[in-house]
Design a protein around this motif. Structure first.
Motif, PDB file in Angstrom:
ATOM      1  N   THR A   1      24.332  75.372  46.317  1.00 47.23           N
ATOM      2  CA  THR A   1      23.043  75.991  46.009  1.00 47.23           C
ATOM      3  C   THR A   1      23.224  77.112  44.990  1.00 47.23           C
ATOM      4  O   THR A   1      24.103  77.959  45.137  1.00 47.23           O
TER       5      THR A   1
ATOM      6  N   ALA B   1      19.132  76.215  53.554  1.00 47.04           N
ATOM      7  CA  ALA B   1      19.132  75.823  52.140  1.00 47.04           C
ATOM      8  C   ALA B   1      19.882  74.506  51.946  1.00 47.04           C
ATOM      9  O   ALA B   1      19.441  73.626  51.204  1.00 47.04           O
ATOM     10  N   LYS B   2      21.021  74.375  52.604  1.00 45.26           N
ATOM     11  CA  LYS B   2      21.789  73.133  52.495  1.00 45.26           C
ATOM     12  C   LYS B   2      21.029  71.960  53.130  1.00 45.26           C
ATOM     13  O   LYS B   2      20.942  70.874  52.546  1.00 45.26           O
TER      14      LYS B   2
ATOM     15  N   ALA C   1      18.177  73.606  45.888  1.00 45.92           N
ATOM     16  CA  ALA C   1      19.136  73.706  44.792  1.00 45.92           C
ATOM     17  C   ALA C   1      19.137  75.091  44.154  1.00 45.92           C
ATOM     18  O   ALA C   1      20.149  75.516  43.590  1.00 45.92           O
TER      19      ALA C   1
END
Length: 313
Positions: free
Chosen positions: A129, A88-89, A94
């Motif tokens: 996130t 995700a990062k 987001a």
């Protein structure tokens, strides 16, 4: 930001797309990381699947034989969830909706332990996130008896019903959805990945769903697509997953085109990245390079996903 996203698509720049905020609203927690991350953790080489699977059973067997064998047990499971947050990062996700099954909670001992562990992973690996965890239901009988305790923790933001094994009747699912609604959860269900358009309509209408995971079978019925558009029921679509499970022929003819044209709200997601090996950025690029959708249309879809956070209580 919109102009940059469209420019990176036109330049075929995966690295550029990774810098643009996106959502991933359909991702299974223990399967949401990249193969590369697991390779680095285990110091092994994993060859992604090269041909579509013939069934979910075959897909799960590939996962066991090629990934889980290198990160077994509870500690291995946590590493796979860690990989999902790292992903995700790395892909600038987001807004992230990860789904967790009840047996994953049980493996942590208590709901409080589970929450503490998952919040810790989120804070450590993807603190920026927006994390919207879903409770996945429908994998084994008897889950209803645990819902009150789980919901009382007020941690989950949505419920994701996956009744492929038919362990619940529609009446039982209605009761689960009502309990979820009382807890102010977003109602989702896996439907229309397999089966027909009528299945999508039945689940959406009878369970009063807010969103549908996949739902691509609806593209076979103009009437049902119009109904979904009228009721603003969002479909969280996973193009590579659909192709790899033989529910779509290719990117050039993927059903998201028809759904979008009928005004059905759609988002683009990864599903099981650790198996299908396509990040959210890659999914956008695949659809653009296939000539299926324009950069402007894909940006509209991206913004739909980013706005999802506004629908949560």
């Amino acid at each position: 930001m919109n102009d940059k996203f469209e420019m990176y698509l036109q330049e075929n720049s995966l690295k550029g797309l990774e810098s643009i905020p996106k959502s991933d609203l359909h991702s299974h927690a223990g399967r949401g990381g990249s193969i590369t991350y697991i390779e680095q953790l285990a110091n092994v080489k994993i060859t992604p699947p090269s041909e579509p699977f013939n069934s979910l059973k075959e897909m799960n067997q590939w996962l066991n034989d090629n990934v889980k064998c290198y990160c077994p047990g509870f500690s291995g499971y946590l590493k796979r969830v860690e990989a999902a947050f790292v992903q995700a990062k790395n892909d600038n996700i987001a807004v992230l909706a990860l789904s967790f099954a009840i047996d994953e909670i049980d493996a942590c001992g208590t709901i409080d332990n589970f929450i503490s562990i998952m919040d810790g992973l989120h804070k450590k690996f993807a603190p920026e996130t927006e994390f919207l965890p879903d409770l996945a239901v429908g994998y084994e009988p008897g889950e209803q008896s645990k819902l009150d305790e789980i919901f009382s923790a007020n941690w989950f933001r949505g419920i994701d019903i996956c009744n492929y094994s038919r362990c619940y009747s529609m009446n039982e699912l209605k009761k689960i959805c009502q309990k979820s609604r009382d807890s102010k959860l977003i109602l989702k269900a896996h439907i229309g990945e397999f089966g027909g358009a009528d299945d999508v309509m039945r689940y959406a209408e009878e369970l009063e769903l807010n969103q549908i995971q996949h739902g691509i079978a609806a593209a076979n019925s103009p009437q049902i697509m119009k109904w979904l558009a009228k009721h603003k029921i969002q479909l969280n679509v996973c193009p590579t997953s659909n192709i790899m499970l033989r529910n779509s022929l290719n990117y050039q003819s993927h059903q998201i085109r028809k759904l979008f044209d009928f005004g059905v709200p759609v988002t683009i997601n990864s599903d099981d990245l650790i198996i299908f090996n396509a990040t959210v950025s890659q999914e956008y690029l695949n659809l653009y390079n296939a000539g299926l959708m324009t950069a402007d249309e894909l940006n509209t879809i991206r913004l739909t996903g980013l706005n999802e956070v506004n629908n949560y209580a």
